[in-house]
Scaffold this active site. Structure first.
Site, mmCIF file in Angstrom:
data_model
loop_
_atom_site.group_PDB
_atom_site.id
_atom_site.type_symbol
_atom_site.label_atom_id
_atom_site.label_comp_id
_atom_site.label_asym_id
_atom_site.label_seq_id
_atom_site.Cartn_x
_atom_site.Cartn_y
_atom_site.Cartn_z
ATOM 1 N N ASP A 298 0.868 -1.175 0.000
ATOM 2 C CA ASP A 298 0.000 0.000 0.000
ATOM 3 C C ASP A 298 0.912 1.235 0.000
ATOM 4 O OD1 ASP A 298 -2.154 1.702 0.017
ATOM 5 O OD2 ASP A 298 -3.252 0.591 1.532
HETATM 6 C C1 BGC Z 1 -5.186 2.973 0.136
HETATM 7 C C2 BGC Z 1 -5.302 1.921 -0.931
HETATM 8 C C3 BGC Z 1 -5.212 2.536 -2.294
HETATM 9 C C4 BGC Z 1 -3.898 3.274 -2.385
HETATM 10 C C5 BGC Z 1 -3.634 3.892 -3.739
HETATM 11 C C6 BGC Z 1 -3.987 3.875 -0.066
HETATM 12 O O1 BGC Z 1 -3.990 4.963 0.779
HETATM 13 O O2 BGC Z 1 -5.107 2.355 1.397
HETATM 14 O O3 BGC Z 1 -6.519 1.223 -0.776
HETATM 15 O O4 BGC Z 1 -5.343 1.565 -3.287
HETATM 16 O O5 BGC Z 1 -3.889 4.303 -1.412
HETATM 17 O O6 BGC Z 1 -4.441 4.966 -3.974
#
Ligand code: BGC
Length: 764
Positions: A298
């Site tokens: 993430d």
């Molecule tokens: C979130 C993810 C997301 C990623 C990319 C993160 O802050 O937890 O679910 O896919 O950002 O945008």
């Protein structure tokens, strides 16, 4: 007497036994996992091997590490420079096909090896055409429709050059305080597995090489939905057995459906952040489940292992992530800065990097990017908001609406209803009805309930007085006008709930009452002597017992998306007979959280007859007799998992099984009567639950094991038959999936609370 176990068709070879694995009692089947789903053909192009190897041979170490580096469109010139040098493998969030083609041409035509980029984006519940939030989609209990919606999302997103979505989110959540409950399928592992798999199939299509297919990403691996106290990014403390039986199951189902990628979660579980959790990612996901797709972190999660206090610096965090076999570093740049040095110091073997690069190149190859790296810039005009997409969005929005209350058949509105007073901050809030994660959806395309009501009843018959501008508004300004105008109205329709920004990532709440003066509005409306129909549009379950009591009818619509208005109005007038069921328990009060239907029985289960707080006389001495596991003040939930009414009335009876005793490789054929005792045709989501009465691990009092949407004409009766393989009844004990012999209860009903029951034995 228990005899030795039969072998369930073992689809995976278990290679590791984690330290926590317990001694397996004799009666237990000591076999490997039975997988719930399986793909007949691979979405991957498995001829990629020699091609990938030939590229790998040509790559420098820097270029290999570059493939592991994910950057953002907003990185601007740095992104371009890296693309030119072959130092970036994927990019996030380019939504204009021209922009994508520009950066792609730098990678393909100007870099030494010309390896194409993949463009990734959070396409969570639609790209342009917005479907209900996933929690709303889950109310449909309709995997086929959810698959179709994901296909549409893929068609629209790929038209913009996006070939990878960070979806589905299959985190189980039992906590409506957590803002991200909106993004998942609720509290049940079987439902989340089925719907998560459906989304994966929809995004990825029959083959990733289809230019309208996008790679899916099951996230967040793992346990993120159990964030302590519902605060986002918080720690979790999930035991390995609970992790496997509850939180990992939907991921396993996605893996089984060849999900192309998996994202590690932000949380530290039992002290170990997922991105550096070698047991979780390397041992369980890769070695036990045989997963050879791409694992991405993430956002910035490698660096955050330093904040967690798990790693001293980005270098040691990189080492942890590489050892866990995490392939792509989303945005932290830690891989770029550290891998080379770690290899030079002998702490990482270059073959670990080679394996990661191979997985990434295989994905690019399967997506057809080596052959066709560019996107067709003319597609958006026909793909975005295509009429068939809009129609599907309405269909799914209709199936996702849950009827919670309908006293005196207030709904659907009959022909006698001519004039309607419409109020509340969400009657005409085109952006808010779209819900969280809709970066690309355009509120100008939303049809609001107010617009749809005017269309249905004529502008002159709709009296509109919002009273509150937005959900947190505390100034009930138009109330006097509402009171004046209500005498002309036959019914009052109140649209309350949450603005979209109140749920989703990093938007957790400690109080789940309606915000602002919305409760007061409902209370005032209830005193006007007209039927009040409350429609709640929200990103999570809310504690609305009072508002429900004050309303004649209540519809719950988890942010319904672009076509929310027509879907709600079709329901209000009865063209859509609601069939939605809750994918999550609604608590009465926040203090009951976590509250979920599939809890264990405990040694002192409550039977609902215990003393209530008001029954206890002052000065009552303490006693240890008759003490049970319950709250003195709030015993029941507001609505149980699986609950949802219809304009039809359904009756279940005569649950029979084809046998009393089954072997593990049998299927249980269960039959029951389902009767529509009303004059209205309808659809019922029939739900089957089991209870493993005693087992090597205490098992839940009910577990959903099967469901089907069944259509019944008015006053129609069907003898329904389901076939349930006995090997679906098992659970995980350590790294073993087992079906235990012994007694099981089996239940069928329209929700988890109200079921008819039978029993059987599993023999070995
Ligand atoms: C979130 C993810 C997301 C990623 C990319 C993160 O802050 O937890 O679910 O896919 O950002 O945008």
């Amino acid at each position: 007497m228990k005899t030795s176990a039969k072998t369930l068709a073992p689809l995976l070879i278990l290679m590791f036994t984690p330290a926590f694995a317990q001694d397996v009692p004799q009666k237990i089947d000591n076999t490997s996992c039975k997988i719930a789903f399986s793909c007949e053909t691979s979405v991957y192009d498995d001829s990629s091997g020699p091609f990938v190897d030939s590229i790998l041979k040509k790559m420098t170490l820097d270029e290999k590490i570059g493939q592991l580096n994910q950057m953002h469109w907003e990185d601007g010139t740095l992104l371009e420079e890296n693309a030119r040098k072959g130092l970036v493998g994927s990019v996030m969030s380019i939504t204009n096909p021209k922009d994508f083609n520009k950066i792609q041409s730098i990678a393909v035509e100007e870099s030494r090896l010309g390896i194409p980029l993949i463009n990734a984006r959070d396409v969570i519940h639609g790209f342009k055409t917005i479907f209900p939030i996933p929690l709303g989609q889950a109310c449909s209990f309709d995997p086929d429709l959810i698959e179709e919606a994901a296909r549409i999302s893929a068609i629209e997103a790929s038209a913009a050059g996006i070939r990878w979505t960070f979806s589905p989110m299959v985190d189980i959540s039992q906590d409506p305080r957590w803002g991200r409950i909106a993004e998942g399928f609720g509290e049940d592992p079987y439902l989340a597995s089925t719907l998560g798999a459906a989304m994966v199939k929809g995004y990825q299509g029959k083959s990733l090489s289809d230019p309208t297919s996008i790679a899916a990403c099951a996230k967040h691996f793992a346990g993120y939905g159990a964030s302590e106290s519902g605060k986002d990014y918080n720690s979790t403390f999930i035991s390995p057995n609970r992790l496997r039986n509850l939180y990992l199951r939907p991921f396993h189902a996605c893996v089984d459906n060849e999900v192309a990628t998996i994202m590690t979660s932000f949380n530290d579980n039992d002290g170990i952040p997922s991105t550096g959790n070698e047991w979780l990612v390397k041992e369980v996901l890769r070695d036990e489940w045989g997963y050879n797709g791409v694992v991405v972190t993430d956002w910035n999660a490698i660096n955050e292992m330093v904040n967690h206090g798990y790693c001293e610096d980005a270098r040691s965090a990189t080492l942890k992530a590489v050892n866990a076999s995490v392939d792509i570093d989303m945005m932290s740049r830690a891989y770029m800065a550290n891998i080379k040095h770690l290899i030079a110091d002998g702490l990482i073997n270059e073959s670990q990097i080679d394996n990661a690069v191979k997985r990434i190149l295989r994905l690019k190859y399967s997506l057809g990017l080596f052959k066709s790296p560019y996107c067709d810039e003319t597609l958006p005009s026909t793909a975005f908001y295509a009429p068939s997409h809009i129609q599907k969005a309405q269909e799914l929005a209709e199936e996702s609406i849950v009827l919670l209350k309908n006293d005196f058949h207030t709904l659907p509105l009959g022909p006698e209803v001519k004039k309607i007073l419409v109020t509340g901050p969400l009657a005409d809030a085109p952006y808010e009805q779209l819900g969280t994660w809709i970066f690309d959806g355009d509120a100008q395309h939303s049809i609001t309930p107010l617009a749809a009501l005017r269309d249905e009843f004529g502008v002159e018959n709709i009296i509109y007085e919002p009273c509150l501008e937005y959900s947190r508004d505390t100034k009930l300004e138009g109330l006097n006008r509402v009171k004046e105008k209500s005498s002309d109205a036959d019914v009052i329709l109140a649209f309350v709930g949450e603005e979209s920004i109140l749920s989703g990532e990093a938007h957790s709440l400690a109080s789940l009452f309606l915000q602002g003066a919305q409760s007061q509005l409902i209370k005032e409306l209830s005193q006007l002597g007209k039927p009040v129909i409350t429609v709640v549009i929200a990103g999570r379950p809310l504690t609305i017992a009072n508002e429900i009591a004050q309303s004649s009818a209540v519809l719950y619509s988890f942010a319904p998306g672009t076509m929310g208005g027509p879907a709600i109005v079709n329901t209000i007038v009865g063209r859509n007979n609601p069939s939605g069921k809750l994918p999550v328990t609604f608590p009465m009060t926040v203090g009951q959280i976590p509250m979920y239907y599939n809890h264990n029985n405990t040694g002192r289960p409550s039977d609902g007859t215990e003393l209530r707080i008001d029954d206890i006389s002052v000065g009552t001495p303490q006693t240890s007799l008759g003490n049970k596991s319950y709250y003195l003040d709030y015993q029941k939930c507001l609505y149980p998992f699986g609950f949802g009414m219809s304009y039809s009335d359904f009756k279940y009876s005569d649950l029979c099984l084809d046998k009393n005793e089954y072997q593990v490789n049998d299927s249980i054929i269960l039959t029951f009567n389902l009767e529509n005792t009303s004059d209205v045709p309808g659809i019922e989501v029939a739900q089957v639950y089991i209870r493993d009465i005693h087992a090597g691990l205490t098992r839940p009092v009910k577990e959903l094991i099967h469901f089907e949407r069944i259509a019944l004409e008015a006053n129609d009766k069907k003898r329904v038959s389901f076939s349930i393989p006995v090997d679906k009844l098992g659970y995980w004990l350590g790294n073993k999936y087992i079906v235990e012999p012994g007694k099981f209860d089996i239940f069928v009903g329209g929700n988890s609370d109200d079921c008819i029951k039978n029993s059987f034995n599993v023999l070995y």
